[in-house]
Motif scaffolding. Sequence first.
Motif, PDB file in Angstrom:
ATOM      1  N   ASN A 651       0.872  -1.167   0.000  1.00  0.00           N
ATOM      2  CA  ASN A 651       0.000   0.000   0.000  1.00  0.00           C
ATOM      3  C   ASN A 651       0.912   1.221   0.000  1.00  0.00           C
ATOM      4  O   ASN A 651       1.456   1.611   1.036  1.00  0.00           O
ATOM      5  N   PHE A 652       1.073   1.819  -1.167  1.00  0.00           N
ATOM      6  CA  PHE A 652       2.007   2.917  -1.325  1.00  0.00           C
ATOM      7  C   PHE A 652       1.330   4.286  -1.237  1.00  0.00           C
ATOM      8  O   PHE A 652       1.876   5.291  -1.716  1.00  0.00           O
ATOM      9  N   GLU A 653       0.153   4.329  -0.621  1.00  0.00           N
ATOM     10  CA  GLU A 653      -0.437   5.625  -0.308  1.00  0.00           C
ATOM     11  C   GLU A 653       0.445   6.341   0.703  1.00  0.00           C
ATOM     12  O   GLU A 653       1.143   5.716   1.503  1.00  0.00           O
ATOM     13  N   LEU A 654       0.412   7.662   0.665  1.00  0.00           N
ATOM     14  CA  LEU A 654       1.255   8.457   1.547  1.00  0.00           C
ATOM     15  C   LEU A 654       0.484   8.899   2.787  1.00  0.00           C
ATOM     16  O   LEU A 654      -0.691   9.274   2.708  1.00  0.00           O
ATOM     17  N   LYS A 655       1.157   8.836   3.910  1.00  0.00           N
ATOM     18  CA  LYS A 655       0.578   9.390   5.120  1.00  0.00           C
ATOM     19  C   LYS A 655       0.525  10.919   5.005  1.00  0.00           C
ATOM     20  O   LYS A 655       1.314  11.524   4.270  1.00  0.00           O
ATOM     21  N   PRO A 656      -0.384  11.552   5.724  1.00  0.00           N
ATOM     22  CA  PRO A 656      -0.517  13.022   5.606  1.00  0.00           C
ATOM     23  C   PRO A 656       0.775  13.771   5.917  1.00  0.00           C
ATOM     24  O   PRO A 656       1.004  14.858   5.377  1.00  0.00           O
ATOM     25  N   GLU A 657       1.626  13.195   6.772  1.00  0.00           N
ATOM     26  CA  GLU A 657       2.854  13.888   7.144  1.00  0.00           C
ATOM     27  C   GLU A 657       4.028  13.560   6.221  1.00  0.00           C
ATOM     28  O   GLU A 657       5.185  13.896   6.518  1.00  0.00           O
ATOM     29  N   SER A 658       3.781  12.914   5.090  1.00  0.00           N
ATOM     30  CA  SER A 658       4.853  12.535   4.172  1.00  0.00           C
ATOM     31  C   SER A 658       5.654  13.747   3.716  1.00  0.00           C
ATOM     32  O   SER A 658       5.087  14.769   3.310  1.00  0.00           O
ATOM     33  N   PRO A 659       6.985  13.661   3.753  1.00  0.00           N
ATOM     34  CA  PRO A 659       7.800  14.778   3.262  1.00  0.00           C
ATOM     35  C   PRO A 659       7.642  15.016   1.769  1.00  0.00           C
ATOM     36  O   PRO A 659       7.926  16.117   1.291  1.00  0.00           O
ATOM     37  N   ALA A 660       7.190  14.003   1.026  1.00  0.00           N
ATOM     38  CA  ALA A 660       6.989  14.197  -0.414  1.00  0.00           C
ATOM     39  C   ALA A 660       5.897  15.210  -0.687  1.00  0.00           C
ATOM     40  O   ALA A 660       5.973  15.991  -1.645  1.00  0.00           O
ATOM     41  N   LEU A 661       4.859  15.206   0.141  1.00  0.00           N
ATOM     42  CA  LEU A 661       3.762  16.146  -0.062  1.00  0.00           C
ATOM     43  C   LEU A 661       4.233  17.584   0.104  1.00  0.00           C
ATOM     44  O   LEU A 661       3.750  18.497  -0.593  1.00  0.00           O
ATOM     45  N   LYS A 662       5.190  17.775   0.991  1.00  0.00           N
ATOM     46  CA  LYS A 662       5.714  19.122   1.192  1.00  0.00           C
ATOM     47  C   LYS A 662       6.522  19.608  -0.010  1.00  0.00           C
ATOM     48  O   LYS A 662       6.706  20.811  -0.191  1.00  0.00           O
ATOM     49  N   LEU A 663       7.005  18.661  -0.811  1.00  0.00           N
ATOM     50  CA  LEU A 663       7.744  19.024  -2.026  1.00  0.00           C
ATOM     51  C   LEU A 663       6.830  19.239  -3.224  1.00  0.00           C
ATOM     52  O   LEU A 663       7.303  19.518  -4.325  1.00  0.00           O
ATOM     53  N   GLY A 664       5.532  19.070  -3.021  1.00  0.00           N
ATOM     54  CA  GLY A 664       4.588  19.281  -4.110  1.00  0.00           C
ATOM     55  C   GLY A 664       4.118  18.017  -4.780  1.00  0.00           C
ATOM     56  O   GLY A 664       3.469  18.070  -5.828  1.00  0.00           O
ATOM     57  N   PHE A 665       4.434  16.850  -4.189  1.00  0.00           N
ATOM     58  CA  PHE A 665       3.973  15.582  -4.764  1.00  0.00           C
ATOM     59  C   PHE A 665       2.454  15.498  -4.641  1.00  0.00           C
ATOM     60  O   PHE A 665       1.886  15.738  -3.573  1.00  0.00           O
ATOM     61  N   ASN A 666       1.795  15.130  -5.742  1.00  0.00           N
ATOM     62  CA  ASN A 666       0.343  14.963  -5.745  1.00  0.00           C
ATOM     63  C   ASN A 666      -0.004  13.510  -5.476  1.00  0.00           C
ATOM     64  O   ASN A 666       0.507  12.614  -6.159  1.00  0.00           O
ATOM     65  N   PRO A 667      -0.860  13.222  -4.487  1.00  0.00           N
ATOM     66  CA  PRO A 667      -1.226  11.831  -4.209  1.00  0.00           C
ATOM     67  C   PRO A 667      -1.769  11.138  -5.454  1.00  0.00           C
ATOM     68  O   PRO A 667      -2.540  11.702  -6.221  1.00  0.00           O
ATOM     69  N   ILE A 668      -1.329   9.886  -5.645  1.00  0.00           N
ATOM     70  CA  ILE A 668      -1.751   9.086  -6.793  1.00  0.00           C
ATOM     71  C   ILE A 668      -3.045   8.358  -6.426  1.00  0.00           C
ATOM     72  O   ILE A 668      -3.136   7.760  -5.350  1.00  0.00           O
ATOM     73  N   PRO A 669      -4.052   8.376  -7.283  1.00  0.00           N
ATOM     74  CA  PRO A 669      -5.323   7.684  -6.977  1.00  0.00           C
ATOM     75  C   PRO A 669      -5.185   6.174  -7.102  1.00  0.00           C
ATOM     76  O   PRO A 669      -5.717   5.539  -8.022  1.00  0.00           O
ATOM     77  N   LEU A 670      -4.488   5.572  -6.153  1.00  0.00           N
ATOM     78  CA  LEU A 670      -4.137   4.163  -6.246  1.00  0.00           C
ATOM     79  C   LEU A 670      -5.359   3.260  -6.309  1.00  0.00           C
ATOM     80  O   LEU A 670      -5.341   2.221  -6.988  1.00  0.00           O
ATOM     81  N   LYS A 671      -6.415   3.601  -5.602  1.00  0.00           N
ATOM     82  CA  LYS A 671      -7.585   2.730  -5.550  1.00  0.00           C
ATOM     83  C   LYS A 671      -8.342   2.686  -6.873  1.00  0.00           C
ATOM     84  O   LYS A 671      -9.203   1.829  -7.060  1.00  0.00           O
ATOM     85  N   GLU A 672      -8.035   3.589  -7.760  1.00  0.00           N
ATOM     86  CA  GLU A 672      -8.723   3.602  -9.053  1.00  0.00           C
ATOM     87  C   GLU A 672      -7.970   2.826 -10.127  1.00  0.00           C
ATOM     88  O   GLU A 672      -8.461   2.680 -11.249  1.00  0.00           O
ATOM     89  N   ILE A 673      -6.770   2.339  -9.795  1.00  0.00           N
ATOM     90  CA  ILE A 673      -5.951   1.657 -10.803  1.00  0.00           C
ATOM     91  C   ILE A 673      -6.420   0.219 -10.974  1.00  0.00           C
ATOM     92  O   ILE A 673      -6.719  -0.475 -10.004  1.00  0.00           O
ATOM     93  N   GLY A 674      -6.465  -0.230 -12.208  1.00  0.00           N
ATOM     94  CA  GLY A 674      -6.765  -1.626 -12.498  1.00  0.00           C
ATOM     95  C   GLY A 674      -8.195  -1.853 -12.911  1.00  0.00           C
ATOM     96  O   GLY A 674      -8.941  -0.934 -13.275  1.00  0.00           O
ATOM     97  N   LEU A 675      -8.590  -3.118 -12.893  1.00  0.00           N
ATOM     98  CA  LEU A 675      -9.921  -3.509 -13.340  1.00  0.00           C
ATOM     99  C   LEU A 675     -10.998  -2.971 -12.411  1.00  0.00           C
ATOM    100  O   LEU A 675     -10.797  -2.814 -11.204  1.00  0.00           O
ATOM    101  N   LEU A 676     -12.169  -2.720 -12.991  1.00  0.00           N
ATOM    102  CA  LEU A 676     -13.319  -2.227 -12.257  1.00  0.00           C
ATOM    103  C   LEU A 676     -14.487  -3.198 -12.407  1.00  0.00           C
ATOM    104  O   LEU A 676     -14.735  -3.713 -13.506  1.00  0.00           O
TER     105      LEU A 676
END
Length: 908
Positions: A651-676
């Motif tokens: 599960n590569f979702e980011l926690k709210p305190e992730s340092p990547a978010l402070k650099l401007g990283f946009n969360p990836i919609p992981l739950k939408e990837i793949g078959l539906l």
Amino acid sequence: MQNNTAKRTWHSRFLGLVAGVGLMTEAVADPLSLYVAPNGNDAWSGTVAEPKDNDGPFASLARARDEVRKLKKAAGALPAGGVSVELAAGVYEFAKPFELTAEDSGTAEAPIVYRAKPGAEVRLVGGKQVTNFQPVTDAAVLQRLDAAARPNVLQADLKAAGVTDFGDVATGGKRLELFFQDKPMGLARWPNEGFTRIIDVVGGAPHRIHGIPGDKLPKFTYDGDRPSRWIGEKDPWLHGYWFWDWAEQRQRIESIDTEKKVITLPPPYHTYGYRKNQWYYAFNILCELDAPGEFYLDHDTGILYFWPPAPIDQGKALISIAPRIIGTKDTSFVTFRGFIVEATRSTAIEIGGGSDMRVIGCVIRNTGGSAVSASGKGHGVIGCDVYETAGGGIHLSGGDRKTLTPAGLFAENNHVHHFARLNRVYNPGITLHGVGNRASHNLIDNAPHMAMGFGGNDHVIEFNEIHSVCYESNDAGAIYTGRNWTMRGHVIRNNYFHHINGFEGRGCVGVYLDDQFSSALIYGNVFYKVTRAAMIGGGRDCTIENNIFVDCVPATHVDARGLGWAGRGEDGMRNGLKEVPYQTPPWSERYPQMLTLLTDDPMAPKGNVIARNICVGGRWGDFEGKAKPLITFTDNLLDQDPLFVDAANLNFELKPESPALKLGFNPIPLKEIGLLQSPDRASWPVVSEVRPMAAPPPAQARAERKNLVVFKVLRLQKPVTVDGAIDAAEWGTPNAATTMVVEQGIQGEKSSPPSSAWLAWDDTALYVAADHNVNPKFPLRPGNQWGQDDAMELAVRNPGAGKDAPILVLRGYPSGHFETTAEAGASDAATKRAAEGVEYKAKIVDSKRWTAEWRIPFASIGVDPAKHTKLGFNLSVRKTADDLWLMWQGTAACTWEVGNAGILELTK
């Protein structure tokens, strides 16, 4: 994302997200209904689902099609709400394709739908069931079979069953195949799995590609005695990767010399030739019918021999007859829904032209080509399961490149897996060509080569999952494209790539932008355990942004091949520009970078951006020295924990305190990837096997030198004329103390033929003479491309200039050309200065030898011999005849890594 160590299962977490996808061609009003059933009659009305009172369903799709034509002609239009043609459960055999033309079209308001009855298994079969199997009684045939096979192999007379077209053994789209219990059977082969290898090539027509030696003629030696069994076989073939791991070909065996252990193949020869240690297997050999699931067809007698993997009465044996099941030409607004389509010799469904066709919720399997091929506009392939195709999966091509008019073709929510089972390379699961097409929410897995390929402009590849591909190739990409400056505007976003590491674990590529391919956005993807995950192969204007890389080796790669070995391809790239109006709208407005391309060092990898990515584990990047200064790097998180929610369970979702978010990283919609989950899916839930990753061969440990080798360089005794001819009167009589022997491979192993060098210095310059022996089996390559042509390299670093002193690299060629390169990381200014005042001459003595002389001013390389008497150094030689990289001291890495090579000591 869920834990994915062996299987992934898609459950109902997406329920309702895409309900109704693909229904746009089906009308709201109730359609007129026609019915088809195996117990129907084409003389009946087709308006009744079950036979009753001498009426009932039609017996064939063709009759239903003709009835629709009749209705249209009589009324001048289709009925309000369109037409539904419903097929009852059963098997429908097609000796020839079901064809539609423009007159068979529906409209947006009145579409035509051919569909399976809900809940029923409706099989459209392009083959014929074989039922006349008997034990083998022919003594000659039994003698050829292994003893273990004799009681298990059955035979059937296809001619007696009415089959006379036995197809072609090796030609894609023309093979007769056998299927049993709904699975493809294998043509008798050896080895039964995997490959054997060429021991050596002995054709007598040596050649080289990129310096790699091979032979143009298909004559090679083998190990062991197995081929001796094939003597007397009617039509034995080999299937091999004869030179590259991305180019395969099937070839008939012409002769086998069992005494010399030599196999010879007839024309047509493989385009790239043949080389030692490449891999192949033998097939279409009766005596190799030695395992359950194998078959052999005698094309002379029409006798089919088969060792069934289960008792023959526990399954149906089908042979493929029809080239395809469905073919349409300029047809629009017709849907095919819910069928099992199988057992064709070529592509199962071909849609040519027209608009807004749909293939929905079908299972397409066991084909001799691909599953679906579609051109035109607005067509969609939705919710299908595609597997065991001999070729690729779904191929979409449409749009106008001259005007950049999109076609709007799409492949959505399909599971494409275990494809390319016969045509192993360049048969992707999904292919996009033309302009403005899309592949989304697909799962693509378990294939020997590419998952996806694309070319053209403005395609979107999003929300797909790709794993377990490229397992039979190394120079291959899960998503691949290449060799064009004009194919711009593509977006590859929000996809999940995992468990991809190539043939024998030797590596491959995730997203492969090959040979100067330019302008693609790789955004918001997750790469897990993917070798060389995102690769820019010399191209321009590409962006790798906002991706997550976990355990990727390396995560990113950018090279400058266009400034080196691939520079010869510039003419082809320029010709590509001539094919499109890039200097006028809409091209000039959509892709303004192209307007200045030809005046801006076009083969240089300029304009590439790598920004706001996360890299955890593995290795961050491989960036060629010439390319790295041209890349814009921004806010990549490389040496810090990004704080994933649950990395252990992928599960590569980011926690709210992730340092990547402070650099401007946009969360990836992981739950939408793949078959539906959707009513349009052919199956649910979906289970996908993750192929075990082959362990890479153990890397040879790099031996760090504790004590660097020192070579003492004496002062020059007599003036040297730099003319390329090594004169003993100038250089003195060679001896062990003054001769630098260049004979080490990368790991320090001894190789031959060696080179020799002599060095001297005076107050102003370093002098080098080199004598290079080469293998006369191949002509010297006197071009000016490092790696591709014969050459020598001098790498020098002045430790006295500080810890940041650059490694300066000079390269000379038999042609007399020399160059300096920033490949080792030197600045452009230092690289340019290193060439100032250098004298270099070379001489080709004969087919076995060339010599060279250098005078390198100390000022050019930043050395004051009065202060700096010890220099980091290596001398390397490229010998293309034997594909050798020889060094004075093997570095276990790049030739110019002087820190693991040796030291020149200027002595008096």
